[in-house]
Design a protein around this motif. Structure first.
Motif, short mmCIF file in Angstrom:
data_model
loop_
_atom_site.label_atom_id
_atom_site.label_comp_id
_atom_site.label_asym_id
_atom_site.label_seq_id
_atom_site.Cartn_x
_atom_site.Cartn_y
_atom_site.Cartn_z
N LYS A 147 -19.75 1.29 -0.27
CA LYS A 147 -19.83 2.68 0.14
C LYS A 147 -21.21 3.01 0.71
CE LYS A 147 -18.48 6.97 -1.82
NZ LYS A 147 -18.19 7.74 -2.98
N ALA A 148 -22.24 2.51 0.06
CA ALA A 148 -23.61 2.79 0.51
C ALA A 148 -23.93 2.13 1.85
CB ALA A 148 -24.60 2.31 -0.55
N THR A 149 -23.39 0.94 2.07
CA THR A 149 -23.70 0.22 3.31
C THR A 149 -22.72 0.54 4.43
OG1 THR A 149 -22.39 -1.71 2.64
CG2 THR A 149 -24.75 -1.71 2.06
N GLY A 150 -21.55 1.07 4.08
CA GLY A 150 -20.54 1.38 5.08
C GLY A 150 -19.82 0.16 5.64
N LYS A 151 -19.98 -0.97 4.97
CA LYS A 151 -19.32 -2.20 5.42
C LYS A 151 -17.81 -2.12 5.18
CE LYS A 151 -23.14 -5.36 4.74
NZ LYS A 151 -23.58 -6.58 4.05
#
Length: 97
Positions: free
Chosen positions: A39-43
């Motif tokens: 979620k934090a990296t958007g991967k």
């Protein structure tokens, strides 16, 4: 990534997961911080993660469509479309490998 967010929110809303840690471990079969990191990296999730989630959703769907169907029809109303969305995402990503 949006499919994981949708799955987490639906499962949490209906009481099938308690936290991001629980979702990561029990629904994605990953480390406790996997979902929060994604979620934090958007991967985008890997095909492997989508396959695990899809299989676990299908198992749960099959359980509630089986002997418990008379007690839990409201569960299948949201679980069926979610399961289909995850399988579709899995299939689409598999084609891009």
């Amino acid at each position: 990534m949006s499919i994981l967010i949708e799955a987490f929110e639906e499962l949490q809303k209906h009481g099938f997961t308690k936290s991001q840690v629980d979702f990561s471990k029990n629904w994605l079969s990953k480390s406790p911080r996997y979902y929060s990191m994604m979620k934090a990296t958007g991967k985008e999730p890997s095909v492997d993660v989508l396959a695990r989630l899809a299989c676990k959703l299908k198992q749960r769907k099959d359980l509630y469509e089986g002997p418990y169907v008379h007690r839990m029809p409201q569960i299948t109303n949201w679980l069926n479309p979610l399961t289909q969305k995850v399988w579709t995402e899995f299939y689409q990503q598999s084609l891009n490998l």
